[in-house]
Design a protein around this motif. Structure first.
Motif, PDB file in Angstrom:
ATOM      1  N   ILE A  77      70.361  32.305  92.997  1.00 42.88           N
ATOM      2  CA  ILE A  77      70.485  31.976  91.573  1.00 42.88           C
ATOM      3  C   ILE A  77      71.778  32.463  90.940  1.00 42.88           C
ATOM      4  N   GLY A  78      72.413  33.493  91.493  1.00 46.79           N
ATOM      5  CA  GLY A  78      73.641  34.010  90.905  1.00 46.79           C
ATOM      6  C   GLY A  78      74.819  33.085  91.192  1.00 46.79           C
ATOM      7  N   VAL A  79      75.619  32.805  90.178  1.00 49.37           N
ATOM      8  CA  VAL A  79      76.753  31.872  90.350  1.00 49.37           C
ATOM      9  C   VAL A  79      78.077  32.505  89.940  1.00 49.37           C
ATOM     10  N   LEU A 195      65.727  52.313  76.627  1.00 47.07           N
ATOM     11  CA  LEU A 195      66.365  53.364  77.407  1.00 47.07           C
ATOM     12  C   LEU A 195      65.766  54.728  77.102  1.00 47.07           C
ATOM     13  N   GLN A 196      65.494  54.983  75.855  1.00 47.08           N
ATOM     14  CA  GLN A 196      64.971  56.285  75.451  1.00 47.08           C
ATOM     15  C   GLN A 196      63.591  56.567  76.027  1.00 47.08           C
ATOM     16  N   GLN A 197      62.872  55.518  76.432  1.00 43.51           N
ATOM     17  CA  GLN A 197      61.520  55.687  76.957  1.00 43.51           C
ATOM     18  C   GLN A 197      61.437  55.574  78.476  1.00 43.51           C
ATOM     19  N   SER A 198      62.514  55.201  79.146  1.00 47.30           N
ATOM     20  CA  SER A 198      62.442  54.792  80.539  1.00 47.30           C
ATOM     21  C   SER A 198      62.701  55.938  81.518  1.00 47.30           C
ATOM     22  N   ASP A 199      61.641  56.352  82.209  1.00 48.42           N
ATOM     23  CA  ASP A 199      61.807  57.299  83.313  1.00 48.42           C
ATOM     24  C   ASP A 199      62.447  56.596  84.512  1.00 48.42           C
ATOM     25  N   VAL A 200      62.252  55.292  84.575  1.00 51.66           N
ATOM     26  CA  VAL A 200      62.896  54.456  85.587  1.00 51.66           C
ATOM     27  C   VAL A 200      63.475  53.247  84.871  1.00 51.66           C
ATOM     28  N   LEU A 201      64.738  52.934  85.163  1.00 46.78           N
ATOM     29  CA  LEU A 201      65.387  51.770  84.569  1.00 46.78           C
ATOM     30  C   LEU A 201      65.693  50.757  85.658  1.00 46.78           C
ATOM     31  N   SER A 202      65.274  49.499  85.440  1.00 51.43           N
ATOM     32  CA  SER A 202      65.525  48.446  86.420  1.00 51.43           C
ATOM     33  C   SER A 202      65.948  47.169  85.698  1.00 51.43           C
ATOM     34  N   PRO A 203      67.247  46.843  85.682  1.00 52.99           N
ATOM     35  CA  PRO A 203      67.693  45.603  85.042  1.00 52.99           C
ATOM     36  C   PRO A 203      67.437  44.390  85.931  1.00 52.99           C
ATOM     37  N   HIS A 204      66.966  43.320  85.340  1.00 52.24           N
ATOM     38  CA  HIS A 204      66.737  42.069  86.068  1.00 52.24           C
ATOM     39  C   HIS A 204      67.231  40.920  85.202  1.00 52.24           C
ATOM     40  N   CYS A 205      68.549  40.834  85.060  1.00 52.23           N
ATOM     41  CA  CYS A 205      69.139  39.809  84.218  1.00 52.23           C
ATOM     42  C   CYS A 205      70.417  39.301  84.875  1.00 52.23           C
ATOM     43  N   PRO A 206      70.834  38.099  84.524  1.00 56.17           N
ATOM     44  CA  PRO A 206      72.052  37.539  85.124  1.00 56.17           C
ATOM     45  C   PRO A 206      73.290  38.279  84.628  1.00 56.17           C
ATOM     46  N   LYS A 210      77.945  38.972  78.264  1.00 60.96           N
ATOM     47  CA  LYS A 210      77.135  39.857  77.436  1.00 60.96           C
ATOM     48  C   LYS A 210      76.548  41.021  78.234  1.00 60.96           C
ATOM     49  N   THR A 211      76.278  40.801  79.512  1.00 64.35           N
ATOM     50  CA  THR A 211      75.612  41.842  80.303  1.00 64.35           C
ATOM     51  C   THR A 211      76.565  42.643  81.182  1.00 64.35           C
ATOM     52  N   LEU A 212      77.826  42.232  81.282  1.00 68.52           N
ATOM     53  CA  LEU A 212      78.800  42.956  82.090  1.00 68.52           C
ATOM     54  C   LEU A 212      78.930  44.399  81.593  1.00 68.52           C
ATOM     55  N   GLY A 213      78.628  45.367  82.465  1.00 72.16           N
ATOM     56  CA  GLY A 213      78.722  46.779  82.099  1.00 72.16           C
ATOM     57  C   GLY A 213      77.756  47.200  81.016  1.00 72.16           C
ATOM     58  N   MET A 214      76.637  46.497  80.876  1.00 68.70           N
ATOM     59  CA  MET A 214      75.716  46.783  79.774  1.00 68.70           C
ATOM     60  C   MET A 214      75.085  48.178  79.879  1.00 68.70           C
ATOM     61  N   ILE A 215      74.996  48.715  81.104  1.00 70.09           N
ATOM     62  CA  ILE A 215      74.484  50.071  81.279  1.00 70.09           C
ATOM     63  C   ILE A 215      75.683  50.975  81.575  1.00 70.09           C
ATOM     64  N   GLY A 216      76.240  51.543  80.500  1.00 66.10           N
ATOM     65  CA  GLY A 216      77.415  52.397  80.622  1.00 66.10           C
ATOM     66  C   GLY A 216      77.069  53.856  80.389  1.00 66.10           C
ATOM     67  N   ARG A 217      78.088  54.649  80.111  1.00 67.53           N
ATOM     68  CA  ARG A 217      77.897  56.095  79.929  1.00 67.53           C
ATOM     69  C   ARG A 217      76.966  56.381  78.753  1.00 67.53           C
ATOM     70  N   SER A 233      69.938  43.553  90.951  1.00 69.09           N
ATOM     71  CA  SER A 233      70.378  42.328  90.281  1.00 69.09           C
ATOM     72  C   SER A 233      71.841  42.045  90.571  1.00 69.09           C
ATOM     73  N   ARG A 234      72.751  42.665  89.815  1.00 69.61           N
ATOM     74  CA  ARG A 234      74.184  42.512  90.018  1.00 69.61           C
ATOM     75  C   ARG A 234      74.849  43.861  89.785  1.00 69.61           C
ATOM     76  N   GLY A 235      75.768  44.224  90.680  1.00 70.82           N
ATOM     77  CA  GLY A 235      76.389  45.531  90.600  1.00 70.82           C
ATOM     78  C   GLY A 235      77.072  45.794  89.275  1.00 70.82           C
ATOM     79  N   ALA A 236      77.734  44.778  88.722  1.00 69.69           N
ATOM     80  CA  ALA A 236      78.537  44.971  87.520  1.00 69.69           C
ATOM     81  C   ALA A 236      77.709  45.105  86.245  1.00 69.69           C
ATOM     82  N   LEU A 237      76.388  45.012  86.345  1.00 68.57           N
ATOM     83  CA  LEU A 237      75.557  45.294  85.177  1.00 68.57           C
ATOM     84  C   LEU A 237      75.647  46.771  84.804  1.00 68.57           C
TER      85      LEU A 237
END
Length: 326
Positions: A77-79, A195-206, A210-217, A233-237
């Motif tokens: 699905i990733g393009v 994020l404030q509630q997540s003991d585990v974070l798992s992104p599943h988005c293209p 908008k999503t490039l680097g969405m999980i930063g410092r 999902s994708r490394g660059a998220l």
């Protein structure tokens, strides 16, 4: 009618190969999955009707080099590796195979989570080195909160499995419905709240602008101390430098990664030196069942378009090329 189809990999799973043979296609396979110069050479000299695209970069130069090219069918699905803009300008639809590998990716997500939480690779390596060490305690998942960003098919499957482990699941950017209600997923209105509630974070988005680097410092800093990050999902998220910093200073308990910004991961990459990271070489969709389902679907999609049969706009990333209402 015989169609000329180039496959950007040395092989396809049996179901795809069988469909190519039974459909009397002239299939040309590249000798490697990553040398786009070879692909461009094929497109320059052969009247190719379709490209079955795996991981090889499919540039605008490659697409423009073949005037007979009619359709690009993506194995997955990733393009991000395909120049969709050039394909659209040429009127070439880019088709995907959603759902074919969803269970495989979801299962690996849970597998990585368990491996990180219980330090399974560390224990395995210790035993093989003659070190029977039972002092390293793991992290129990039952009762903890899993945060899912992007609640599509894979996200829902991960949610269902996590709930089965006794986890609470929260999600952001999903569409509530009866299935979500049945799964007892709590939809949140912002990424920060999740994020404030997540003991585990798992992104599943293209991956997109908008999503490039969405999980930063900043975002990692909002996670509870001792959280786990899983990325299938994708490394660059995820900002890798921020992730590495948080792993090294103990803010994160660990991470499970199937995707990276640079693939293959260089031997000298700092992630290779961090013990609380479990890494897989982008194998989320690589099970026997998923590979066969995807291989059959990717060939079937190409043939369906070439034969003039209707195409579901939902599997086309540039549906304007289908000349049907979207």
């Amino acid at each position: 009618m015989t169609f000329n189809i180039v496959v950007t990999t040395p092989r396809l799973a049996a179901a795809g190969m069988d469909l190519l043979k039974s459909s009397d296609c002239n299939a040309i396979f590249t000798s490697t999955p990553d040398r786009d110069e070879e692909l461009i050479g094929i497109l320059n000299r052969e009247p190719i009707d379709a490209i079955i695209s795996r991981t090889m970069r499919l540039s605008g130069t490659a697409i423009r080099s073949c005037p007979t090219l009619k359709v690009i069918s993506r194995h997955g699905i990733g393009v991000n590796h395909i120049d969709v803009a050039t394909a659209t300008q040429r009127g070439i639809p880019v088709l995907t195979t959603p759902g074919a590998n969803s269970h495989a990716v979801a299962e690996l997500t849970i597998g990585l989570l368990l491996a990180v939480a219980r330090s399974i690779p560390c224990h395995d390596n210790a035993i093989r080195s003659g070190n029977w060490d039972r002092t390293l305690a793991g992290r129990q998942l039952s009762g903890r909160t899993l945060g899912i960003v992007g609640l599509g098919v894979i996200g829902r499957l991960v949610a269902k499995a996590a709930i089965g482990l006794g986890m609470r699941v929260v999600a952001y950017r999903g569409s509530p419905g009866t299935e979500l209600e049945a799964l007892s997923v709590t939809m949140l209105s912002s990424l920060d709240e999740l994020l404030q509630q997540s003991d585990v974070l798992s992104p599943h988005c293209p991956l997109d602008d908008k999503t490039l680097g969405m999980i930063g410092r900043r975002e990692i800093g909002l996670l509870p101390r001792g959280a786990i990050v899983i990325n299938t999902s994708r490394g660059a998220l995820v900002d890798e430098s921020a992730l590495i910093e948080a792993l090294r200073d103990g803010r994160l308990f660990g991470a499970g990664l199937d995707t990276f910004i640079t693939e293959p991961l260089p031997r000298e990459h700092v992630l290779n030196t961090i013990p609380n990271v479990v890494m897989i070489p982008h194998m989320g969709a690589s099970t026997d069942t998923a590979l066969n389902l995807t291989a059959h679907s990717v060939v079937a999609n190409a043939l369906r378009y070439l034969r003039g049969e209707p195409i579901d706009p939902a599997i086309c990333v540039n549906p304007s090329t289908l000349n049907v209402p979207t």
